[in-house]
Write a protein that holds these residues in place. Structure first.
Motif, PDB file in Angstrom:
ATOM      1  N   UNK A  23       0.821  -1.210   0.000  1.00 38.03           N
ATOM      2  CA  UNK A  23       0.000   0.000   0.000  1.00 38.03           C
ATOM      3  C   UNK A  23       0.859   1.265   0.000  1.00 38.03           C
ATOM      4  N   UNK A  24       1.983   1.231   0.688  1.00 42.70           N
ATOM      5  CA  UNK A  24       2.885   2.395   0.686  1.00 42.70           C
ATOM      6  C   UNK A  24       3.525   2.577  -0.692  1.00 42.70           C
ATOM      7  N   UNK A  25       3.906   1.483  -1.323  1.00 44.79           N
ATOM      8  CA  UNK A  25       4.471   1.546  -2.666  1.00 44.79           C
ATOM      9  C   UNK A  25       3.455   2.134  -3.638  1.00 44.79           C
ATOM     10  N   UNK A  26       2.209   1.673  -3.566  1.00 44.85           N
ATOM     11  CA  UNK A  26       1.147   2.187  -4.432  1.00 44.85           C
ATOM     12  C   UNK A  26       0.875   3.668  -4.153  1.00 44.85           C
ATOM     13  N   UNK A  27       0.909   4.055  -2.877  1.00 39.62           N
ATOM     14  CA  UNK A  27       0.655   5.452  -2.509  1.00 39.62           C
ATOM     15  C   UNK A  27       1.712   6.383  -3.110  1.00 39.62           C
ATOM     16  N   UNK A  28       2.971   5.989  -2.995  1.00 38.43           N
ATOM     17  CA  UNK A  28       4.047   6.815  -3.540  1.00 38.43           C
ATOM     18  C   UNK A  28       4.011   6.802  -5.066  1.00 38.43           C
ATOM     19  N   UNK A  29       3.698   5.650  -5.664  1.00 37.13           N
ATOM     20  CA  UNK A  29       3.580   5.579  -7.116  1.00 37.13           C
ATOM     21  C   UNK A  29       2.501   6.508  -7.641  1.00 37.13           C
ATOM     22  N   UNK A  30       1.346   6.522  -6.973  1.00 33.85           N
ATOM     23  CA  UNK A  30       0.254   7.412  -7.367  1.00 33.85           C
ATOM     24  C   UNK A  30       0.628   8.870  -7.144  1.00 33.85           C
ATOM     25  N   UNK A  31       1.300   9.147  -6.039  1.00 37.47           N
ATOM     26  CA  UNK A  31       1.734  10.526  -5.778  1.00 37.47           C
ATOM     27  C   UNK A  31       2.700  10.992  -6.857  1.00 37.47           C
ATOM     28  N   UNK A  32       3.567  10.102  -7.312  1.00 35.90           N
ATOM     29  CA  UNK A  32       4.496  10.455  -8.383  1.00 35.90           C
ATOM     30  C   UNK A  32       3.782  10.847  -9.667  1.00 35.90           C
ATOM     31  N   UNK A  33       2.677  10.176  -9.953  1.00 39.14           N
ATOM     32  CA  UNK A  33       1.900  10.536 -11.144  1.00 39.14           C
ATOM     33  C   UNK A  33       1.252  11.903 -10.957  1.00 39.14           C
ATOM     34  N   UNK A  60       5.182   0.781 -11.458  1.00 42.05           N
ATOM     35  CA  UNK A  60       4.791  -0.574 -11.074  1.00 42.05           C
ATOM     36  C   UNK A  60       5.497  -0.925  -9.768  1.00 42.05           C
ATOM     37  N   UNK A  61       4.768  -1.617  -8.910  1.00 37.82           N
ATOM     38  CA  UNK A  61       5.308  -2.110  -7.650  1.00 37.82           C
ATOM     39  C   UNK A  61       5.550  -3.604  -7.816  1.00 37.82           C
ATOM     40  N   UNK A  62       6.789  -4.014  -7.664  1.00 38.64           N
ATOM     41  CA  UNK A  62       7.170  -5.405  -7.903  1.00 38.64           C
ATOM     42  C   UNK A  62       7.670  -6.020  -6.603  1.00 38.64           C
ATOM     43  N   UNK A  63       7.053  -7.143  -6.210  1.00 32.35           N
ATOM     44  CA  UNK A  63       7.473  -7.881  -5.012  1.00 32.35           C
ATOM     45  C   UNK A  63       8.684  -8.725  -5.358  1.00 32.35           C
ATOM     46  N   UNK A  64       9.745  -8.590  -4.589  1.00 32.84           N
ATOM     47  CA  UNK A  64      10.951  -9.394  -4.762  1.00 32.84           C
ATOM     48  C   UNK A  64      11.085 -10.313  -3.555  1.00 32.84           C
ATOM     49  N   UNK A  88      14.355 -10.637  -1.441  1.00 34.24           N
ATOM     50  CA  UNK A  88      14.704  -9.532  -0.546  1.00 34.24           C
ATOM     51  C   UNK A  88      13.620  -9.269   0.486  1.00 34.24           C
ATOM     52  N   UNK A  89      12.375  -9.605   0.155  1.00 35.14           N
ATOM     53  CA  UNK A  89      11.273  -9.354   1.057  1.00 35.14           C
ATOM     54  C   UNK A  89      10.772  -7.920   1.029  1.00 35.14           C
ATOM     55  N   UNK A  90      10.936  -7.261  -0.114  1.00 33.98           N
ATOM     56  CA  UNK A  90      10.509  -5.861  -0.257  1.00 33.98           C
ATOM     57  C   UNK A  90       9.806  -5.650  -1.594  1.00 33.98           C
ATOM     58  N   UNK A  91       9.027  -4.567  -1.641  1.00 34.73           N
ATOM     59  CA  UNK A  91       8.416  -4.122  -2.903  1.00 34.73           C
ATOM     60  C   UNK A  91       9.317  -3.054  -3.511  1.00 34.73           C
ATOM     61  N   UNK A  92       9.579  -3.183  -4.807  1.00 33.53           N
ATOM     62  CA  UNK A  92      10.410  -2.215  -5.513  1.00 33.53           C
ATOM     63  C   UNK A  92       9.516  -1.399  -6.429  1.00 33.53           C
ATOM     64  N   UNK A  93       9.618  -0.084  -6.328  1.00 33.70           N
ATOM     65  CA  UNK A  93       8.829   0.825  -7.151  1.00 33.70           C
ATOM     66  C   UNK A  93       9.665   1.207  -8.360  1.00 33.70           C
ATOM     67  N   UNK A  94       9.178   0.834  -9.544  1.00 36.44           N
ATOM     68  CA  UNK A  94       9.821   1.196 -10.789  1.00 36.44           C
ATOM     69  C   UNK A  94       8.956   2.209 -11.511  1.00 36.44           C
ATOM     70  N   UNK A  95       9.555   3.291 -11.949  1.00 35.80           N
ATOM     71  CA  UNK A  95       8.795   4.338 -12.643  1.00 35.80           C
ATOM     72  C   UNK A  95       9.571   4.842 -13.831  1.00 35.80           C
TER      73      UNK A  95
END
Length: 75
Positions: free
Chosen positions: A42-52, A61-65, A68-75
């Motif tokens: 949800x935090x990844x999605x929030x920041x991704x939307x804010x970036x738009x 896109x938020x990608x689960x790795x 590593x156990x983390x979501x990576x935000x690619x823009x």
């Protein structure tokens, strides 16, 4: 081991926040770049939307790795 894990998690969180705060508008080449690292989708999605909305990037896109156990935000 618990202290090492806590320090590592804190360092990754700080890195994610610093990457998110210091993000500049995306280049016209269209290549997605790592823009943040998050523990929560949800935090990844929030920041991704804010970036738009802030015109930092056109899409994300938020990608689960799992390794590593983390979501990576690619823009």
């Amino acid at each position: 081991m618990r202290k090492v894990r806590a320090v590592l998690a804190s360092a990754v969180m700080v890195l994610g926040v610093s990457l998110t705060i210091g993000t500049a508008p995306a280049h016209a080449d269209g290549a997605a770049k790592l823009s943040g690292v998050f523990t929560d989708l949800s935090e990844c999605e929030r920041i991704g939307t804010k970036g738009i909305t802030q015109n930092w990037w056109d899409h994300y896109s938020c990608v689960w790795e799992p390794r590593y156990g983390y979501y990576f935000l690619y823009a």
